[in-house]
Design a protein around this motif. Structure first.
Motif, PDB file in Angstrom:
ATOM      1  N   ASN A  92      -2.164 -29.428  75.732  1.00 56.36           N
ATOM      2  CA  ASN A  92      -2.703 -28.209  76.339  1.00 56.36           C
ATOM      3  C   ASN A  92      -2.611 -28.296  77.855  1.00 56.36           C
ATOM      4  N   GLY A  93      -2.339 -27.171  78.482  1.00 60.40           N
ATOM      5  CA  GLY A  93      -2.296 -27.098  79.939  1.00 60.40           C
ATOM      6  C   GLY A  93      -0.895 -27.073  80.509  1.00 60.40           C
ATOM      7  N   ILE A  94       0.112 -27.358  79.681  1.00 60.12           N
ATOM      8  CA  ILE A  94       1.484 -27.338  80.181  1.00 60.12           C
ATOM      9  C   ILE A  94       2.004 -25.908  80.118  1.00 60.12           C
ATOM     10  N   ILE A  95       2.449 -25.418  81.251  1.00 64.93           N
ATOM     11  CA  ILE A  95       2.966 -24.064  81.363  1.00 64.93           C
ATOM     12  C   ILE A  95       4.445 -24.044  81.016  1.00 64.93           C
ATOM     13  N   ARG A  96       5.175 -24.994  81.561  1.00 65.48           N
ATOM     14  CA  ARG A  96       6.625 -25.071  81.338  1.00 65.48           C
ATOM     15  C   ARG A  96       7.061 -26.484  81.683  1.00 65.48           C
ATOM     16  N   PHE A  97       8.145 -26.931  81.072  1.00 66.74           N
ATOM     17  CA  PHE A  97       8.693 -28.224  81.466  1.00 66.74           C
ATOM     18  C   PHE A  97      10.206 -28.132  81.518  1.00 66.74           C
ATOM     19  N   TYR A  98      10.790 -29.036  82.296  1.00 69.89           N
ATOM     20  CA  TYR A  98      12.238 -29.098  82.472  1.00 69.89           C
ATOM     21  C   TYR A  98      12.686 -30.535  82.251  1.00 69.89           C
ATOM     22  N   HIS A  99      13.741 -30.725  81.491  1.00 67.63           N
ATOM     23  CA  HIS A  99      14.385 -32.016  81.324  1.00 67.63           C
ATOM     24  C   HIS A  99      15.541 -32.014  82.316  1.00 67.63           C
ATOM     25  N   LEU A 100      15.553 -32.978  83.228  1.00 64.30           N
ATOM     26  CA  LEU A 100      16.460 -32.956  84.366  1.00 64.30           C
ATOM     27  C   LEU A 100      17.433 -34.126  84.378  1.00 64.30           C
ATOM     28  N   ALA A 101      18.478 -33.976  85.143  1.00 60.12           N
ATOM     29  CA  ALA A 101      19.359 -35.083  85.495  1.00 60.12           C
ATOM     30  C   ALA A 101      18.926 -35.557  86.886  1.00 60.12           C
ATOM     31  N   GLY A 102      19.161 -36.814  87.190  1.00 59.90           N
ATOM     32  CA  GLY A 102      18.793 -37.335  88.510  1.00 59.90           C
ATOM     33  C   GLY A 102      17.659 -38.339  88.412  1.00 59.90           C
ATOM     34  N   ASP A 103      16.975 -38.569  89.544  1.00 55.78           N
ATOM     35  CA  ASP A 103      15.898 -39.558  89.604  1.00 55.78           C
ATOM     36  C   ASP A 103      14.688 -39.174  88.751  1.00 55.78           C
ATOM     37  N   THR A 104      14.420 -37.895  88.638  1.00 52.51           N
ATOM     38  CA  THR A 104      13.301 -37.404  87.830  1.00 52.51           C
ATOM     39  C   THR A 104      13.847 -36.971  86.484  1.00 52.51           C
ATOM     40  N   ASP A 105      13.221 -37.449  85.421  1.00 56.29           N
ATOM     41  CA  ASP A 105      13.676 -37.082  84.080  1.00 56.29           C
ATOM     42  C   ASP A 105      13.053 -35.781  83.597  1.00 56.29           C
ATOM     43  N   PHE A 106      11.777 -35.566  83.930  1.00 56.56           N
ATOM     44  CA  PHE A 106      11.075 -34.357  83.519  1.00 56.56           C
ATOM     45  C   PHE A 106      10.259 -33.822  84.681  1.00 56.56           C
ATOM     46  N   MET A 107      10.248 -32.523  84.811  1.00 57.04           N
ATOM     47  CA  MET A 107       9.363 -31.844  85.745  1.00 57.04           C
ATOM     48  C   MET A 107       8.465 -30.966  84.874  1.00 57.04           C
ATOM     49  N   ILE A 108       7.150 -31.194  84.980  1.00 57.18           N
ATOM     50  CA  ILE A 108       6.192 -30.518  84.120  1.00 57.18           C
ATOM     51  C   ILE A 108       5.281 -29.655  84.983  1.00 57.18           C
ATOM     52  N   HIS A 109       5.232 -28.372  84.686  1.00 54.02           N
ATOM     53  CA  HIS A 109       4.364 -27.430  85.389  1.00 54.02           C
ATOM     54  C   HIS A 109       3.071 -27.350  84.595  1.00 54.02           C
ATOM     55  N   VAL A 110       1.975 -27.730  85.242  1.00 59.16           N
ATOM     56  CA  VAL A 110       0.686 -27.839  84.574  1.00 59.16           C
ATOM     57  C   VAL A 110      -0.335 -26.945  85.270  1.00 59.16           C
ATOM     58  N   GLY A 111      -1.221 -26.359  84.464  1.00 61.41           N
ATOM     59  CA  GLY A 111      -2.334 -25.586  85.003  1.00 61.41           C
ATOM     60  C   GLY A 111      -3.643 -26.194  84.526  1.00 61.41           C
ATOM     61  N   VAL A 112      -4.537 -26.509  85.469  1.00 65.94           N
ATOM     62  CA  VAL A 112      -5.826 -27.120  85.134  1.00 65.94           C
ATOM     63  C   VAL A 112      -6.951 -26.433  85.916  1.00 65.94           C
ATOM     64  N   LYS A 113      -8.179 -26.731  85.512  1.00 67.22           N
ATOM     65  CA  LYS A 113      -9.358 -26.128  86.145  1.00 67.22           C
ATOM     66  C   LYS A 113      -9.591 -26.669  87.556  1.00 67.22           C
ATOM     67  N   ASP A 114      -9.462 -28.000  87.704  1.00 70.88           N
ATOM     68  CA  ASP A 114      -9.793 -28.617  88.988  1.00 70.88           C
ATOM     69  C   ASP A 114      -9.130 -29.993  89.078  1.00 70.88           C
ATOM     70  N   SER A 115      -9.392 -30.705  90.169  1.00 75.23           N
ATOM     71  CA  SER A 115      -8.750 -32.008  90.380  1.00 75.23           C
ATOM     72  C   SER A 115      -9.205 -33.043  89.351  1.00 75.23           C
ATOM     73  N   ASP A 116     -10.452 -32.961  88.901  1.00 68.33           N
ATOM     74  CA  ASP A 116     -10.914 -33.882  87.854  1.00 68.33           C
ATOM     75  C   ASP A 116     -10.134 -33.658  86.557  1.00 68.33           C
ATOM     76  N   SER A 117      -9.885 -32.393  86.239  1.00 72.37           N
ATOM     77  CA  SER A 117      -9.107 -32.060  85.038  1.00 72.37           C
ATOM     78  C   SER A 117      -7.677 -32.565  85.174  1.00 72.37           C
ATOM     79  N   LEU A 118      -7.135 -32.486  86.380  1.00 74.38           N
ATOM     80  CA  LEU A 118      -5.777 -32.995  86.612  1.00 74.38           C
ATOM     81  C   LEU A 118      -5.738 -34.507  86.407  1.00 74.38           C
ATOM     82  N   ARG A 119      -6.718 -35.192  86.959  1.00 78.34           N
ATOM     83  CA  ARG A 119      -6.774 -36.653  86.797  1.00 78.34           C
ATOM     84  C   ARG A 119      -6.863 -37.013  85.319  1.00 78.34           C
TER      85      ARG A 119
END
Length: 153
Positions: A92-119
């Motif tokens: 839960n909380g993932i808006i969209r994700f991308y599987h990439l080529a390069g140094d980063t394998d995945f970029m995940i767009h996340v939506g949360v309530k606050d910084s504690d929720s992100l942690r």
């Protein structure tokens, strides 16, 4: 299917506002509603539309913080990648994700309530996947979908 100028106009108009009625589309294109409807049916049957979506107001849903999380996996075997994709589709909380080529394998767009929720999201949901090598998060200050894709014939 070869696109003509009217087809391109239909795609462009709907890309910016998928709620336009057939009547409104026809008026904008200066064609009969029946002609517009047939063109729209053909574009749909030929697969030019993946989906018709609503862009939600995340703040109204209690999402106050949006973050892009870059994930690098330790190994890149198909089984590991597919397992990771399956895992992130279930969180839960993932808006969209991308599987990439390069140094980063995945970029995940996340939506949360606050910084504690992100942690908690990172520590409890992501970090538990044993094939992650590196996680880096970046807060989004502003996001906007501009729909400026140039549609070529």
């Amino acid at each position: 299917m070869k696109l003509d100028q009217k087809d391109i106009q239909i795609l462009s108009l709907l890309q910016n506002n998928a709620r336009l009625s057939n009547k409104e589309l026809a008026a904008a294109l200066d064609i009969a509603p029946s002609t517009c409807h047939e063109r729209l049916k053909k574009l749909t049957s030929e697969g030019f539309f993946k989906a018709f979506n609503a862009e939600l107001n995340l703040k109204k849903l209690g999402v106050n913080v949006e973050v892009l999380i870059a994930v690098r996996l330790k190994r890149h075997e198909r089984e590991i990648v597919n397992s990771f994709i399956k895992k992130i589709k279930s969180i839960n909380g993932i808006i969209r994700f991308y599987h990439l080529a390069g140094d980063t394998d995945f970029m995940i767009h996340v939506g949360v309530k606050d910084s504690d929720s992100l942690r908690s999201f990172i520590m409890d949901e992501l970090a538990g996947f044993h094939n992650i090598d590196h996680i880096e998060s970046s807060m989004i200050y502003h996001s906007e979908c501009v729909h400026n894709l140039k549609i070529n014939t």
